[in-house]
Design an enzyme around this catalytic site. Structure first.
Site, PDB file in Angstrom:
ATOM      1  N   ASN A  10       9.791   2.092  -1.561  1.00 10.57           N
ATOM      2  CA  ASN A  10       8.402   1.737  -1.867  1.00 10.57           C
ATOM      3  C   ASN A  10       7.613   1.770  -0.562  1.00 10.57           C
ATOM      4  O   ASN A  10       7.756   0.888   0.277  1.00 10.57           O
ATOM      5  CB  ASN A  10       8.402   0.331  -2.495  1.00 10.57           C
ATOM      6  CG  ASN A  10       7.011  -0.133  -2.866  1.00 10.57           C
ATOM      7  OD1 ASN A  10       6.009   0.436  -2.446  1.00 10.57           O
ATOM      8  ND2 ASN A  10       6.951  -1.187  -3.664  1.00 10.57           N
ATOM      9  N   ARG A  91       8.306   4.565  -5.623  1.00  9.98           N
ATOM     10  CA  ARG A  91       6.956   4.234  -6.085  1.00  9.98           C
ATOM     11  C   ARG A  91       6.053   5.410  -5.737  1.00  9.98           C
ATOM     12  O   ARG A  91       5.998   5.845  -4.580  1.00  9.98           O
ATOM     13  CB  ARG A  91       6.464   2.976  -5.380  1.00  9.98           C
ATOM     14  CG  ARG A  91       5.024   2.657  -5.718  1.00  9.98           C
ATOM     15  CD  ARG A  91       4.572   1.426  -4.969  1.00  9.98           C
ATOM     16  NE  ARG A  91       3.175   1.161  -5.231  1.00  9.98           N
ATOM     17  CZ  ARG A  91       2.348   0.626  -4.326  1.00  9.98           C
ATOM     18  NH1 ARG A  91       2.777   0.308  -3.128  1.00  9.98           N
ATOM     19  NH2 ARG A  91       1.092   0.398  -4.646  1.00  9.98           N
ATOM     20  N   HIS A 179      -1.968  -0.115  -8.876  1.00 12.98           N
ATOM     21  CA  HIS A 179      -1.179  -1.365  -8.989  1.00 12.98           C
ATOM     22  C   HIS A 179      -0.475  -1.493 -10.339  1.00 12.98           C
ATOM     23  O   HIS A 179      -0.118  -2.587 -10.772  1.00 12.98           O
ATOM     24  CB  HIS A 179      -2.071  -2.625  -8.794  1.00 12.98           C
ATOM     25  CG  HIS A 179      -2.579  -2.797  -7.396  1.00 12.98           C
ATOM     26  ND1 HIS A 179      -3.856  -3.222  -7.125  1.00 12.98           N
ATOM     27  CD2 HIS A 179      -1.982  -2.605  -6.205  1.00 12.98           C
ATOM     28  CE1 HIS A 179      -4.036  -3.290  -5.816  1.00 12.98           C
ATOM     29  NE2 HIS A 179      -2.896  -2.919  -5.236  1.00 12.98           N
ATOM     30  N   HIS A 202      -4.586  -8.758  -9.397  1.00 11.58           N
ATOM     31  CA  HIS A 202      -3.635  -8.442  -8.317  1.00 11.58           C
ATOM     32  C   HIS A 202      -4.427  -8.470  -7.007  1.00 11.58           C
ATOM     33  O   HIS A 202      -5.150  -7.533  -6.685  1.00 11.58           O
ATOM     34  CB  HIS A 202      -2.991  -7.069  -8.541  1.00 11.58           C
ATOM     35  CG  HIS A 202      -2.051  -6.703  -7.429  1.00 11.58           C
ATOM     36  ND1 HIS A 202      -0.686  -6.662  -7.579  1.00 11.58           N
ATOM     37  CD2 HIS A 202      -2.286  -6.415  -6.119  1.00 11.58           C
ATOM     38  CE1 HIS A 202      -0.130  -6.357  -6.421  1.00 11.58           C
ATOM     39  NE2 HIS A 202      -1.085  -6.203  -5.517  1.00 11.58           N
ATOM     40  N   GLY A 204      -4.053  -8.516  -3.278  1.00 16.95           N
ATOM     41  CA  GLY A 204      -3.279  -8.347  -2.044  1.00 16.95           C
ATOM     42  C   GLY A 204      -4.209  -7.753  -1.016  1.00 16.95           C
ATOM     43  O   GLY A 204      -5.432  -7.935  -1.089  1.00 16.95           O
ATOM     44  N   ASN A 205      -3.650  -7.031  -0.065  1.00 14.84           N
ATOM     45  CA  ASN A 205      -4.486  -6.311   0.889  1.00 14.84           C
ATOM     46  C   ASN A 205      -5.393  -5.341   0.141  1.00 14.84           C
ATOM     47  O   ASN A 205      -6.573  -5.210   0.424  1.00 14.84           O
ATOM     48  CB  ASN A 205      -3.570  -5.544   1.830  1.00 14.84           C
ATOM     49  CG  ASN A 205      -4.077  -5.622   3.221  1.00 14.84           C
ATOM     50  OD1 ASN A 205      -5.253  -5.890   3.456  1.00 14.84           O
ATOM     51  ND2 ASN A 205      -3.197  -5.379   4.157  1.00 14.84           N
ATOM     52  N   GLY A 206      -4.800  -4.648  -0.848  1.00 11.96           N
ATOM     53  CA  GLY A 206      -5.591  -3.915  -1.838  1.00 11.96           C
ATOM     54  C   GLY A 206      -5.724  -4.848  -3.040  1.00 11.96           C
ATOM     55  O   GLY A 206      -4.775  -5.558  -3.364  1.00 11.96           O
ATOM     56  N   ARG A 235     -11.312  -1.948   2.021  1.00  8.51           N
ATOM     57  CA  ARG A 235     -12.012  -0.993   1.154  1.00  8.51           C
ATOM     58  C   ARG A 235     -13.261  -1.621   0.556  1.00  8.51           C
ATOM     59  O   ARG A 235     -13.291  -2.816   0.273  1.00  8.51           O
ATOM     60  CB  ARG A 235     -11.096  -0.549   0.016  1.00  8.51           C
ATOM     61  CG  ARG A 235      -9.835   0.157   0.478  1.00  8.51           C
ATOM     62  CD  ARG A 235      -8.919   0.342  -0.709  1.00  8.51           C
ATOM     63  NE  ARG A 235      -7.700   1.027  -0.384  1.00  8.51           N
ATOM     64  CZ  ARG A 235      -6.511   0.655  -0.867  1.00  8.51           C
ATOM     65  NH1 ARG A 235      -6.410  -0.389  -1.687  1.00  8.51           N
ATOM     66  NH2 ARG A 235      -5.433   1.341  -0.555  1.00  8.51           N
ATOM     67  N   ASP A 284      -7.431  -9.664   6.936  1.00 11.22           N
ATOM     68  CA  ASP A 284      -6.331 -10.514   6.478  1.00 11.22           C
ATOM     69  C   ASP A 284      -6.866 -11.890   6.092  1.00 11.22           C
ATOM     70  O   ASP A 284      -7.532 -12.559   6.884  1.00 11.22           O
ATOM     71  CB  ASP A 284      -5.308 -10.635   7.623  1.00 11.22           C
ATOM     72  CG  ASP A 284      -4.026 -11.269   7.143  1.00 11.22           C
ATOM     73  OD1 ASP A 284      -4.034 -12.485   6.843  1.00 11.22           O
ATOM     74  OD2 ASP A 284      -3.016 -10.559   7.067  1.00 11.22           O
ATOM     75  N   GLY A 332      -0.401 -11.049  -2.635  1.00  7.82           N
ATOM     76  CA  GLY A 332      -0.309 -12.004  -1.513  1.00  7.82           C
ATOM     77  C   GLY A 332      -1.379 -13.087  -1.537  1.00  7.82           C
ATOM     78  O   GLY A 332      -1.090 -14.263  -1.289  1.00  7.82           O
ATOM     79  N   ASN A 336      -0.745 -17.022  -2.792  1.00  7.70           N
ATOM     80  CA  ASN A 336      -0.713 -17.969  -1.667  1.00  7.70           C
ATOM     81  C   ASN A 336      -2.022 -18.641  -1.315  1.00  7.70           C
ATOM     82  O   ASN A 336      -2.013 -19.672  -0.650  1.00  7.70           O
ATOM     83  CB  ASN A 336      -0.221 -17.241  -0.410  1.00  7.70           C
ATOM     84  CG  ASN A 336       1.200 -16.753  -0.557  1.00  7.70           C
ATOM     85  OD1 ASN A 336       2.101 -17.553  -0.764  1.00  7.70           O
ATOM     86  ND2 ASN A 336       1.390 -15.448  -0.491  1.00  7.70           N
ATOM     87  N   GLU A 384       7.946  -5.672  -8.598  1.00  5.29           N
ATOM     88  CA  GLU A 384       7.755  -4.226  -8.728  1.00  5.29           C
ATOM     89  C   GLU A 384       9.065  -3.445  -8.678  1.00  5.29           C
ATOM     90  O   GLU A 384       9.247  -2.481  -9.418  1.00  5.29           O
ATOM     91  CB  GLU A 384       6.792  -3.741  -7.636  1.00  5.29           C
ATOM     92  CG  GLU A 384       5.375  -4.242  -7.877  1.00  5.29           C
ATOM     93  CD  GLU A 384       4.497  -4.161  -6.651  1.00  5.29           C
ATOM     94  OE1 GLU A 384       4.924  -4.642  -5.580  1.00  5.29           O
ATOM     95  OE2 GLU A 384       3.387  -3.627  -6.750  1.00  5.29           O
TER      96      GLU A 384
HETATM   97  P1  ADP Z   1      -0.264  -5.498   0.146  1.00  6.68           P
HETATM   98  O1  ADP Z   1      -1.419  -5.023  -0.686  1.00  6.68           O
HETATM   99  O2  ADP Z   1      -0.259  -4.941   1.526  1.00  6.68           O
HETATM  100  O3  ADP Z   1       1.079  -5.464  -0.571  1.00  6.68           O
HETATM  101  P2  ADP Z   1       0.065  -8.385  -0.035  1.00  6.68           P
HETATM  102  O4  ADP Z   1       0.223  -8.493  -1.514  1.00  6.68           O
HETATM  103  O5  ADP Z   1       1.254  -8.652   0.814  1.00  6.68           O
HETATM  104  O6  ADP Z   1      -0.612  -7.031   0.388  1.00  6.68           O
HETATM  105  O7  ADP Z   1      -1.105  -9.413   0.372  1.00  6.68           O
HETATM  106  C1  ADP Z   1      -1.595  -9.476   1.674  1.00  6.68           C
HETATM  107  C2  ADP Z   1      -2.725 -10.509   1.686  1.00  6.68           C
HETATM  108  O8  ADP Z   1      -2.188 -11.773   1.282  1.00  6.68           O
HETATM  109  C3  ADP Z   1      -3.336 -10.698   3.063  1.00  6.68           C
HETATM  110  O9  ADP Z   1      -4.751 -10.781   2.967  1.00  6.68           O
HETATM  111  C4  ADP Z   1      -2.755 -12.026   3.491  1.00  6.68           C
HETATM  112  O10 ADP Z   1      -3.592 -12.719   4.369  1.00  6.68           O
HETATM  113  C5  ADP Z   1      -2.687 -12.747   2.164  1.00  6.68           C
HETATM  114  N1  ADP Z   1      -1.800 -13.908   2.290  1.00  6.68           N
HETATM  115  C6  ADP Z   1      -0.460 -13.919   2.466  1.00  6.68           C
HETATM  116  N2  ADP Z   1      -0.024 -15.190   2.636  1.00  6.68           N
HETATM  117  C7  ADP Z   1      -1.120 -15.987   2.565  1.00  6.68           C
HETATM  118  C8  ADP Z   1      -1.352 -17.398   2.663  1.00  6.68           C
HETATM  119  N3  ADP Z   1      -0.344 -18.229   2.889  1.00  6.68           N
HETATM  120  N4  ADP Z   1      -2.614 -17.851   2.525  1.00  6.68           N
HETATM  121  C9  ADP Z   1      -3.635 -16.995   2.311  1.00  6.68           C
HETATM  122  N5  ADP Z   1      -3.497 -15.669   2.210  1.00  6.68           N
HETATM  123  C10 ADP Z   1      -2.257 -15.170   2.340  1.00  6.68           C
END
Ligand code: ADP
Length: 398
Positions: A10, A91, A179, A202, A204-206, A235, A284, A332, A336, A384
């Protein structure tokens, strides 16, 4: 089917994750997992954990290229320390207009996926590189492409059709959605009690969000490319198309070559916008929370815009679904960022979404809605790799 080891590869824009599962009939047992992260830097990470989650390897390495990164994985897979795979699942972020089904990888299929790399420029180049390398690494072992776009094949035309002339549609311009493997994994975890009217965010970074009816995708925020929809780490999300024309004309003053101008535009749209662009600080969420605590107004605006966009999207999906039974946060940030979940949901009481502050004070899997919330709100981490293994097993048995 007897038990067989399935390897999952992946790749992200700067990482390659890998894992292996022993797959037998209905059971899946994780054998190991690992990642090479930080490709393109001198401080990349290479780690492997065994089946019990113990770190077998944890190194900081100079990772100048994806070739160096993949060689680390290839050497490990050939070391004899881990079982050789019987099949490999990759993936594949986007199959473009022609590849709609998960399927066996052939050199011709890789060329076809590569021909649409402009649709997912951060993922497809490294993805196809790894497919080619994996075919060489384990000759004779079947490799399968599992598409992020596959889950979105059920989107009705009213949502997938772009309001553009037929000639552009014929060139493959439509809503594909991304996703999808993560969304499938949320459905898998909800089974057999998949709610009729479901929204999954979903984040995350994306970041993307989907409206799902009876387990099938009805609508999703990402469209032709992952740059569309809700604001992400780097983005834009959806913006006025006039902005692109306006900026293209400005860029063309110094870059009259159309391809150079398009590259400059793409850099802004997919790498320098979103949370990074608005905050001027970071893409981030953890950095942005630290900056907000230090009084940084740009970081506050970026996160407010992120929350505001998602809340608006949830509202429109409730209208599209004709109500809502469950809202799931994943990715992420979804898993979190306690504050983001609270902030997004704080104005959604009229839609029946009521989060309990105490229950929300968690990271990872939980139900966070109040007892009297008409809509159940949950946090579910994606799985995934398991979805990729399931598709591989299904395709192998065909
Ligand atoms: P990707 O799309 O790269 O797979 P992820 O699903 O790993 O991304 O998510 C990354 C995002 O999750 C980042 O913005 C990161 O700051 C956020 N993140 C991870 N842990 C925490 C946390 N403990 N508190 C707030 N945001 C978090």
């Amino acid at each position: 089917m007897s038990s067989l080891p399935v390897l999952v590869l992946n790749s992200g824009s700067s990482s390659i994750k890998f894992s292996a599962y022993e797959a037998a009939n209905g059971s899946r047992k994780k054998l190991f997992e690992g990642a090479v992260d930080g490709i393109g830097t001198e401080n990349g990470k290479f780690w492997i954990k065994d089946a019990d989650g113990n770190k077998k390897l944890d190194q900081t390495r100079d990772l100048p290229s994806r070739a160096v990164a993949f060689k680390l994985i290839a050497d490990e897979l050939h070391s004899g320390d881990v079982p050789a795979p019987a099949a490999i699942g990759h993936r594949a972020v986007c199959g473009g207009p022609t590849i709609k089904e998960n399927q066996l990888i052939t050199p011709a299929l890789i060329d076809e996926i590569e021909s649409y790399q402009a649709l997912a420029p951060l993922h497809t180049p490294i993805g196809v590189y790894i497919m080619r390398e994996a075919l060489k690494l384990f000759p004779g072992i079947p490799n399968f492409a599992v598409l992020d776009t596959y889950f979105h094949r059920t989107i009705p035309e009213v949502a997938s059709r772009m309001p553009i002339p037929d000639e552009w549609v014929a060139m493959g311009v439509r809503r594909y959605g991304y996703h999808g493997i993560s969304y499938e994994s949320i459905i898998m975890q909800l089974e057999p009690n998949v709610p009729e009217k479901l929204i999954v965010a979903h984040l995350g970074n994306g970041a993307s969000i989907s409206a799902i009816r009876n387990g099938q995708c009805l609508d999703t925020s990402m469209a032709l490319t992952p740059s569309s929809g809700i604001i992400s780490g780097t983005r834009t999300g959806d913006i006025d198309p006039g902005i692109l024309i306006f900026m293209l004309k400005k860029i063309a003053e110094t870059k009259p070559n159309a391809l150079d101008a398009a590259d400059a535009l793409e850099t802004i749209v997919s790498k320098k916008s979103g949370l990074l662009g608005v905050s001027g600080t970071s893409n981030d969420m953890r950095d942005l929370r630290t900056a907000i605590n230090a009084g940084n107004a740009g970081a506050r605006l970026a996160v407010d815009k992120f929350n505001w966009t998602i809340a608006r999207w949830i509202g429109s999906y409730v209208a599209e679904l004709g109500g809502l039974d469950m809202l799931v946060f994943t990715g992420g940030i979804g898993e979190n960022d306690i504050d983001a979940r609270a902030e997004i949901c704080s104005g959604l009481g009229a839609l029946g979404i009521k989060v309990d502050a105490k229950r929300n004070n968690v990271r990872g899997e939980a139900t966070i809605s109040a007892d009297d919330s008409p809509v159940t709100v949950r946090v579910i981490p994606p799985a995934e790799d398991l979805i990729i293994v399931n598709h591989v097993v299904r395709l192998l048995s065909k």
